[in-house]
Structures are given as C-alpha cells and as structure tokens.
Design a protein around this motif. Structure first.
Motif, PDB file in Angstrom:
ATOM      1  N   LEU A  75       0.814  -1.210   0.000  1.00  9.62           N
ATOM      2  CA  LEU A  75       0.000   0.000   0.000  1.00  9.62           C
ATOM      3  C   LEU A  75       0.852   1.267   0.000  1.00  9.62           C
ATOM      4  N   TYR A  76       1.696   1.430   1.040  1.00  4.99           N
ATOM      5  CA  TYR A  76       2.482   2.650   1.148  1.00  4.99           C
ATOM      6  C   TYR A  76       3.586   2.477   2.175  1.00  4.99           C
ATOM      7  N   GLU A  77       4.470   3.476   2.184  1.00  6.30           N
ATOM      8  CA  GLU A  77       5.571   3.512   3.142  1.00  6.30           C
ATOM      9  C   GLU A  77       5.238   4.557   4.193  1.00  6.30           C
ATOM     10  N   GLN A  78       5.481   4.216   5.463  1.00  7.14           N
ATOM     11  CA  GLN A  78       5.185   5.127   6.567  1.00  7.14           C
ATOM     12  C   GLN A  78       6.400   5.144   7.492  1.00  7.14           C
ATOM     13  N   GLY A  79       7.281   6.117   7.295  1.00 14.24           N
ATOM     14  CA  GLY A  79       8.521   6.148   8.066  1.00 14.24           C
ATOM     15  C   GLY A  79       9.386   4.961   7.693  1.00 14.24           C
ATOM     16  N   ASP A  80       9.775   4.171   8.704  1.00 12.23           N
ATOM     17  CA  ASP A  80      10.580   2.970   8.451  1.00 12.23           C
ATOM     18  C   ASP A  80       9.713   1.731   8.283  1.00 12.23           C
ATOM     19  N   ALA A  81       8.401   1.904   8.208  1.00 11.42           N
ATOM     20  CA  ALA A  81       7.486   0.768   8.067  1.00 11.42           C
ATOM     21  C   ALA A  81       6.899   0.735   6.657  1.00 11.42           C
ATOM     22  N   GLU A  94       2.214  -4.134   9.071  1.00 14.98           N
ATOM     23  CA  GLU A  94       3.376  -3.279   8.851  1.00 14.98           C
ATOM     24  C   GLU A  94       4.619  -4.136   8.992  1.00 14.98           C
ATOM     25  N   LEU A  95       5.518  -4.034   8.016  1.00 20.40           N
ATOM     26  CA  LEU A  95       6.793  -4.724   8.077  1.00 20.40           C
ATOM     27  C   LEU A  95       7.888  -3.662   8.092  1.00 20.40           C
ATOM     28  N   ALA A  96       8.898  -3.886   8.917  1.00 22.06           N
ATOM     29  CA  ALA A  96      10.007  -2.937   8.974  1.00 22.06           C
ATOM     30  C   ALA A  96      10.729  -2.930   7.630  1.00 22.06           C
ATOM     31  N   ARG A  97      11.192  -1.769   7.233  1.00 22.00           N
ATOM     32  CA  ARG A  97      11.929  -1.653   5.971  1.00 22.00           C
ATOM     33  C   ARG A  97      13.131  -2.606   5.976  1.00 22.00           C
ATOM     34  N   ASP A  98      13.786  -2.767   7.135  1.00 18.53           N
ATOM     35  CA  ASP A  98      14.926  -3.683   7.256  1.00 18.53           C
ATOM     36  C   ASP A  98      14.522  -5.126   6.983  1.00 18.53           C
ATOM     37  N   PHE A  99      13.280  -5.488   7.309  1.00 19.48           N
ATOM     38  CA  PHE A  99      12.785  -6.852   7.080  1.00 19.48           C
ATOM     39  C   PHE A  99      12.795  -7.175   5.588  1.00 19.48           C
ATOM     40  N   GLN A 108       6.213  -1.014  -5.422  1.00 19.74           N
ATOM     41  CA  GLN A 108       5.413   0.008  -6.090  1.00 19.74           C
ATOM     42  C   GLN A 108       3.985  -0.091  -5.566  1.00 19.74           C
ATOM     43  N   ASP A 109       3.261   1.036  -5.548  1.00 20.61           N
ATOM     44  CA  ASP A 109       1.879   1.039  -5.076  1.00 20.61           C
ATOM     45  C   ASP A 109       1.074  -0.045  -5.790  1.00 20.61           C
ATOM     46  N   GLY A 110       0.381  -0.870  -5.014  1.00 17.65           N
ATOM     47  CA  GLY A 110      -0.479  -1.902  -5.587  1.00 17.65           C
ATOM     48  C   GLY A 110       0.248  -3.171  -5.984  1.00 17.65           C
ATOM     49  N   MET A 111       1.568  -3.251  -5.747  1.00 17.01           N
ATOM     50  CA  MET A 111       2.335  -4.446  -6.119  1.00 17.01           C
ATOM     51  C   MET A 111       1.919  -5.636  -5.265  1.00 17.01           C
ATOM     52  N   LYS A 112       1.738  -6.779  -5.901  1.00 14.93           N
ATOM     53  CA  LYS A 112       1.387  -8.003  -5.187  1.00 14.93           C
ATOM     54  C   LYS A 112       2.672  -8.731  -4.778  1.00 14.93           C
ATOM     55  N   VAL A 113       2.732  -9.108  -3.496  1.00 14.46           N
ATOM     56  CA  VAL A 113       3.877  -9.834  -2.950  1.00 14.46           C
ATOM     57  C   VAL A 113       3.358 -11.036  -2.186  1.00 14.46           C
ATOM     58  N   THR A 114       4.248 -11.977  -1.913  1.00 16.87           N
ATOM     59  CA  THR A 114       3.893 -13.144  -1.106  1.00 16.87           C
ATOM     60  C   THR A 114       4.685 -13.072   0.196  1.00 16.87           C
TER      61      THR A 114
END
Length: 188
Positions: A75-81, A94-99, A108-114
C-alpha cells in the motif's frame, strides 16, 4: 507441525530446533563404517540468519514446520514501516523496511507480494521476479560503441542504478530483475 526422522531432512525444509525456526540449506547423508547413519545438516536461522551445523541420527525426531504463503498488496511507506494489505482478509500489516531489505526499493503502489508466515508471524517476503521502471538518467549513446556487449550506467525512478545497453535512453521504461538488480529488456 509434522514429525520427521532426522535422516528425512532435505534442503528447503523448515524445522523447529532449539526453540527457533531453521531452514535446511545443505544436507549430507553419511554412512560411516562404524556406528549408525546420520544426516549432517547446515541450518540457517529464519530470523537473524545465523548458521548452525547439526548432526541428526535417524532415530531422532524433528518437528518440520509448514509455512503459510499469503498474498499481500503493497500500500504505502510510513517512516521505516512498509504497509501491506492481506488480499483475502483485507487486514493490514506493517513490516520494517529492514525486514524487506534492499529489495524495498522495488516496491510500487499496488504491487502483489507473497509473505511467508508462521503462526501469524511474517518470516520472509517474495517480490515479483521483475518490475518495470523508468530510466531517469542515462548517458547518450557513444558513437562507435553500439556493440551488443557495450553497457552504460542508468539511474532508475526508484533511485537504483543499473547497467543498460547503449540503445536505452532517458525516459524509456525497462524491465529489471529484482533478485540480481540487472537490466532484462525494454518494457512493451
């Protein structure tokens, strides 16, 4: 969790061992002249990435863990999340950017991930194998360097730099491999 014998471990299996989750990276089955057969297993901790070499005898019982693979939308990036939405339940996590690591630049917005999950805990993430990105900056082609193996640096819309063929220009859209971070081809 399924119970398996120590000699049934195969590369890619996820097991519970010493109160942690490990993935078997390499397995060697050894049958010594004296004593019983065993499996020499190289394990990598799913969280933390530490490595461990263990010897499992066939009489030992291990707990094989089944991971759940769930589809999420970025969906989006919020700080480091980084915020993702479950495609079935519409719940957000929310997943940490480091994760996600360096590959977060490809989101990218709307990208599907597993997302690989174990008991509602995210353990890993799989991005699409390639993405389409716009070239923001690329040096003009140098006359006489149009050979097939001649490459030049290019800066992409996500801030990453990759080597592209001489014929790729600023403003073009290209397909990039998310694992190797390399140019694959021009986008259609």
């Amino acid at each position: 969790m399924a119970k398996i014998n120590g000699n049934e471990v195969r590369p890619g299996f996820v097991i519970q061992h010493q109160d942690r989750l490990w993935v078997a990276v390499k397995v060697d089955h050894v049958k010594p002249g004296k004593g019983g057969a065993y499996a020499q297993v190289e394990l990598k901790a799913i969280l933390g990435g530490t490595k461990l070499n263990e010897r499992f005898r066939s009489a030992e019982t291990l707990e094989q863990v089944e991971l759940e693979f769930r589809d999420f939308t970025f969906l989006y990036e919020q700080g480091d999340a980084l915020v993702f939405m479950d495609q079935e339940s519409y719940e957000q996590i929310e997943l940490a950017r480091d994760f996600v690591g360096d590959r977060a630049a490809f989101l990218q917005d709307g990208m599907k991930v597993t997302v690989e999950m174990h008991e509602e805990t995210p353990l890993g993430i799989r991005l699409p194998s390639n993405v389409i990105l716009e070239v923001l900056e690329a040096d003009p082609a140098v006359k006489g360097q149009t050979a097939a193996n001649s490459f030049k640096p290019a800066k992409l819309a996500n801030g990453l730099k990759v080597m592209v063929p001489q014929f790729v220009n600023t403003g073009e859209r290209i397909v990039v491999d998310t694992t190797e971070v390399t140019y694959l081809r021009r986008a259609d």
